[in-house]
Scaffold this motif. Structure first.
Motif, short mmCIF file in Angstrom:
data_model
loop_
_atom_site.label_atom_id
_atom_site.label_comp_id
_atom_site.label_asym_id
_atom_site.label_seq_id
_atom_site.Cartn_x
_atom_site.Cartn_y
_atom_site.Cartn_z
N GLU A 50 47.60 34.76 75.06
CA GLU A 50 48.61 35.76 74.74
C GLU A 50 48.25 37.06 75.43
OE1 GLU A 50 49.49 36.09 70.56
OE2 GLU A 50 50.23 34.04 70.46
N TRP A 51 49.24 37.62 76.12
CA TRP A 51 49.04 38.78 76.99
C TRP A 51 49.95 39.92 76.57
CZ3 TRP A 51 45.12 38.30 80.42
CH2 TRP A 51 44.67 37.01 80.69
N ALA A 52 49.42 41.13 76.53
CA ALA A 52 50.22 42.32 76.28
C ALA A 52 50.74 42.83 77.63
CB ALA A 52 49.40 43.39 75.58
N VAL A 53 52.03 43.06 77.70
CA VAL A 53 52.66 43.61 78.89
C VAL A 53 53.23 44.97 78.48
CG1 VAL A 53 54.51 43.32 80.59
CG2 VAL A 53 53.25 41.31 79.75
N LEU A 68 44.72 41.18 77.73
CA LEU A 68 44.66 40.22 76.64
C LEU A 68 45.16 40.88 75.36
CD1 LEU A 68 41.27 38.43 77.31
CD2 LEU A 68 43.53 37.37 77.30
N ALA A 69 46.01 40.19 74.63
CA ALA A 69 46.59 40.75 73.40
C ALA A 69 45.53 40.98 72.33
CB ALA A 69 47.67 39.82 72.87
N ALA A 74 40.49 44.33 77.93
CA ALA A 74 40.34 43.33 78.99
C ALA A 74 41.66 43.17 79.73
CB ALA A 74 39.87 42.00 78.41
N GLY A 75 41.78 43.85 80.87
CA GLY A 75 43.01 43.83 81.64
C GLY A 75 42.90 42.97 82.88
N LEU A 76 44.05 42.66 83.46
CA LEU A 76 44.07 41.89 84.70
C LEU A 76 43.70 42.79 85.88
CD1 LEU A 76 47.27 39.67 84.32
CD2 LEU A 76 44.87 39.07 83.92
N VAL A 77 42.82 42.27 86.71
CA VAL A 77 42.42 42.95 87.94
C VAL A 77 42.57 41.95 89.09
CG1 VAL A 77 40.84 44.55 86.79
CG2 VAL A 77 39.97 42.39 87.64
N VAL A 78 42.74 42.49 90.29
CA VAL A 78 42.85 41.66 91.48
C VAL A 78 41.69 41.98 92.40
CG1 VAL A 78 44.26 41.14 93.51
CG2 VAL A 78 45.36 41.56 91.31
N GLN A 79 40.94 40.95 92.74
CA GLN A 79 39.85 41.07 93.71
C GLN A 79 39.91 39.85 94.60
OE1 GLN A 79 37.62 43.49 94.23
NE2 GLN A 79 38.41 44.74 92.56
N ALA A 87 36.93 43.81 81.50
CA ALA A 87 36.92 45.00 80.65
C ALA A 87 36.64 46.24 81.50
CB ALA A 87 35.89 44.85 79.54
N ALA A 88 37.31 46.33 82.62
CA ALA A 88 37.19 47.48 83.51
C ALA A 88 38.00 48.64 82.92
CB ALA A 88 37.72 47.11 84.90
N PRO A 89 37.72 49.86 83.35
CA PRO A 89 38.56 50.99 82.90
C PRO A 89 40.02 50.75 83.28
CG PRO A 89 36.59 51.78 84.04
CD PRO A 89 36.63 50.29 84.24
N ARG A 90 40.93 51.18 82.43
CA ARG A 90 42.37 50.94 82.63
C ARG A 90 42.87 51.37 84.01
NH1 ARG A 90 46.86 50.36 78.62
NH2 ARG A 90 48.76 50.91 79.72
N PRO A 91 42.41 52.49 84.59
CA PRO A 91 42.90 52.84 85.94
C PRO A 91 42.56 51.79 87.01
CG PRO A 91 41.89 54.75 84.90
CD PRO A 91 41.59 53.57 84.01
#
Length: 148
Positions: A50-53, A68-69, A74-79, A87-91
């Protein structure tokens, strides 16, 4: 295509791949850039699926961030053109827009790359958009933000 608005909330994100239903899923084991995000069968516990958008900024037309809801840090990042949860900083979280396509939506990164589900269990990759079902997703609204 023009971006479409998405109601902020908690979603299950269904991939359009061959076989049983598959959902965007955070894996349990972190690697170099975080935990790989894959497609997997429906799990009985929603904590990994479950994901929060929500909008990245409180302005109309802003791109969205996804986390993650049940673990709001814990946000989605692209590498390396792959999708991770970290669990990176939101920016540092990736920002996304959504476009309507036949059968669902296409999820695009801020660089214009599409989320692509190669097959169940494979890590989600970001590629130049193509009119292919592996880049089509269904957003299943579960509940508004802040509700349990």
């Amino acid at each position: 295509m023009a971006p479409i608005p998405v109601k902020p909330g908690i979603y299950k994100v269904h991939a359009h791949i061959i076989g049983p239903t598959s959902l965007l899923t955070a894996t349990e084991h972190a690697l170099k850039h975080g935990a790989p995000v894959i497609t997997d069968r429906l799990n009985p516990l929603p904590i990994e699926q479950e994901w929060a958008v929500e909008p990245a900024e409180p302005v109309p037309g802003a791109p969205y961030v996804i986390h993650l809801a049940y673990h709001g840090e814990a946000g989605l990042v692209v590498q390396e053109d792959k999708l991770w949860v970290n669990a990176a900083p939101r920016p540092e979280w990736a920002q996304f827009t959504f476009e309507r396509v036949i059968g669902g939506v296409k999820i695009l990164s801020d660089k214009g790359l599409a989320l692509r589900a190669g097959h169940r269990g494979a890590q989600i990759e970001l590629t130049a958009p193509q009119p292919e079902f592996q880049e089509t997703w269904t957003l299943e609204f579960i509940r508004p933000l802040g509700e349990e």
